[in-house]
Design a protein around this motif. Sequence first.
Motif, PDB file in Angstrom:
ATOM      1  N   SER A 156      -2.102   1.079   8.044  1.00  0.00           N
ATOM      2  CA  SER A 156      -3.407   1.306   8.665  1.00  0.00           C
ATOM      3  C   SER A 156      -4.012   2.630   8.223  1.00  0.00           C
ATOM      4  O   SER A 156      -3.300   3.532   7.756  1.00  0.00           O
ATOM      5  N   PRO A 157      -5.316   2.819   8.386  1.00  0.00           N
ATOM      6  CA  PRO A 157      -5.969   4.096   8.053  1.00  0.00           C
ATOM      7  C   PRO A 157      -5.504   5.240   8.946  1.00  0.00           C
ATOM      8  O   PRO A 157      -5.675   6.413   8.589  1.00  0.00           O
ATOM      9  N   ASP A 158      -4.939   4.922  10.107  1.00  0.00           N
ATOM     10  CA  ASP A 158      -4.509   5.962  11.038  1.00  0.00           C
ATOM     11  C   ASP A 158      -3.189   6.618  10.630  1.00  0.00           C
ATOM     12  O   ASP A 158      -2.834   7.668  11.160  1.00  0.00           O
ATOM     13  N   TYR A 159      -2.480   6.013   9.705  1.00  0.00           N
ATOM     14  CA  TYR A 159      -1.191   6.565   9.289  1.00  0.00           C
ATOM     15  C   TYR A 159      -1.402   7.584   8.172  1.00  0.00           C
ATOM     16  O   TYR A 159      -2.047   7.292   7.156  1.00  0.00           O
ATOM     17  N   ASP A 160      -0.850   8.788   8.349  1.00  0.00           N
ATOM     18  CA  ASP A 160      -1.025   9.834   7.338  1.00  0.00           C
ATOM     19  C   ASP A 160       0.312  10.478   6.953  1.00  0.00           C
ATOM     20  O   ASP A 160       0.353  11.618   6.480  1.00  0.00           O
ATOM     21  N   GLY A 161       1.408   9.744   7.141  1.00  0.00           N
ATOM     22  CA  GLY A 161       2.724  10.277   6.820  1.00  0.00           C
ATOM     23  C   GLY A 161       3.161   9.930   5.403  1.00  0.00           C
ATOM     24  O   GLY A 161       2.339   9.620   4.526  1.00  0.00           O
ATOM     25  N   VAL A 162       4.453   9.981   5.182  1.00  0.00           N
ATOM     26  CA  VAL A 162       5.053   9.671   3.879  1.00  0.00           C
ATOM     27  C   VAL A 162       4.736   8.231   3.489  1.00  0.00           C
ATOM     28  O   VAL A 162       4.679   7.339   4.336  1.00  0.00           O
ATOM     29  N   ASP A 163       4.504   8.000   2.201  1.00  0.00           N
ATOM     30  CA  ASP A 163       4.205   6.650   1.712  1.00  0.00           C
ATOM     31  C   ASP A 163       5.367   5.711   2.053  1.00  0.00           C
ATOM     32  O   ASP A 163       6.500   5.924   1.628  1.00  0.00           O
ATOM     33  N   MET A 164       5.065   4.657   2.819  1.00  0.00           N
ATOM     34  CA  MET A 164       6.085   3.714   3.262  1.00  0.00           C
ATOM     35  C   MET A 164       5.972   2.359   2.558  1.00  0.00           C
ATOM     36  O   MET A 164       6.521   1.363   3.038  1.00  0.00           O
ATOM     37  N   THR A 165       5.297   2.313   1.429  1.00  0.00           N
ATOM     38  CA  THR A 165       5.172   1.060   0.683  1.00  0.00           C
ATOM     39  C   THR A 165       6.549   0.465   0.391  1.00  0.00           C
ATOM     40  O   THR A 165       7.443   1.168  -0.069  1.00  0.00           O
ATOM     41  N   ASP A 166       6.720  -0.834   0.695  1.00  0.00           N
ATOM     42  CA  ASP A 166       7.970  -1.548   0.400  1.00  0.00           C
ATOM     43  C   ASP A 166       9.170  -0.859   1.055  1.00  0.00           C
ATOM     44  O   ASP A 166      10.253  -0.751   0.466  1.00  0.00           O
ATOM     45  N   PHE A 167       8.981  -0.404   2.326  1.00  0.00           N
ATOM     46  CA  PHE A 167      10.013   0.405   2.968  1.00  0.00           C
ATOM     47  C   PHE A 167      11.323  -0.349   3.169  1.00  0.00           C
ATOM     48  O   PHE A 167      12.399   0.233   3.137  1.00  0.00           O
ATOM     49  N   GLY A 168      11.265  -1.669   3.374  1.00  0.00           N
ATOM     50  CA  GLY A 168      12.490  -2.424   3.605  1.00  0.00           C
ATOM     51  C   GLY A 168      13.448  -2.367   2.437  1.00  0.00           C
ATOM     52  O   GLY A 168      14.640  -2.074   2.597  1.00  0.00           O
ATOM     53  N   ARG A 169      12.925  -2.596   1.234  1.00  0.00           N
ATOM     54  CA  ARG A 169      13.775  -2.570   0.041  1.00  0.00           C
ATOM     55  C   ARG A 169      14.143  -1.142  -0.350  1.00  0.00           C
ATOM     56  O   ARG A 169      15.305  -0.835  -0.642  1.00  0.00           O
ATOM     57  N   ARG A 170      13.147  -0.244  -0.314  1.00  0.00           N
ATOM     58  CA  ARG A 170      13.396   1.127  -0.774  1.00  0.00           C
ATOM     59  C   ARG A 170      14.422   1.846   0.103  1.00  0.00           C
ATOM     60  O   ARG A 170      15.208   2.666  -0.387  1.00  0.00           O
ATOM     61  N   SER A 171      14.443   1.535   1.396  1.00  0.00           N
ATOM     62  CA  SER A 171      15.384   2.214   2.285  1.00  0.00           C
ATOM     63  C   SER A 171      16.831   1.848   1.975  1.00  0.00           C
ATOM     64  O   SER A 171      17.756   2.572   2.358  1.00  0.00           O
TER      65      SER A 171
END
Length: 319
Positions: free
Chosen positions: A96-111
Amino acid sequence: MKKHPEYAYLDLMKHLLDHGIQKGDRTGTGTLSTFGYQMRFNLQEGFPLLTTKRVPMKLIASELLWFLKGDTKLRYLLENNNHIWDEWGFKKWVESPDYDGVDMTDFGRRSLVDEAFNEEYQLELKHYQELVLTDDAFSDTYGDLGNVYGKQWRFWEGADGEVYDQIQYIIDEIKRNPDSRRLLCNAWNISELHTQALPPCHYSFQFYVVDGKLSCLFNMRSNDVFLGLPFNIASYALLTHLIAHECGLEVGELVYSGADVHLYSNHVEQARKQLTREPRAFPTIRLNQEKTSIFDFELDDIELIGYDPHPGIKAPVAV
């Protein structure tokens, strides 16, 4: 010697390993898939909670009670230490536009493959959970999963503008006319799919009464066999017990019917490990007999007896 009823599930997993077709999927993970599969469990032979790995019954029960409340917000689940839906709400926030933290793209696989990223992900996820629990406005926006199961089961909105309680209808109809062939609940509301964090995987179920016993058949359009299906089996077994309890019936059969039934490619080794284990006796379930309505049940009213499983086997969730 009669085959242990858990082999209905284990044989499905072996079938996928031996004969599953390699297929792409929405998550980009890849699967071994088959189309069209059915299993049956006699609920008189015990409660079908898998024993070849530990399956957390409290998570299953609290999720089902959440559905039965007609709730769609994560707060109730988090209050009961249930995190099985967190990733879908978290995804809604970080995209969402309200999120301004670390890029969480594809967080499931990257984690799973990046330890440094996983530490950041866990911190952001914990922050998200705290906001859902403490901030009403945030909870309403990013802790609400849309018109998912609870909404459809209890507050289906018809084209006529009326709101329908499908669960109450089923209970009333069983008491009125147990031979009815209309004891059915449908969660696949095509006009509201776009509002849902995850469109229903178990999209409909139907009950059947004979000889004073209540049986249930549930249908799944898509099924993660290693992680999801053990939950689905136990959840619909519990739902059958609850409705049988309110209607003064015994339990009969639980029938599963799956369409795209699949094993994710990153669950293959876990599945092979599980297949090396021998099933143990199924547990039983005890319900608080003082509660007469299923809508009044809380976690403490549901007791699992005699559960002695093998240890759990961890596997990543595909979001």
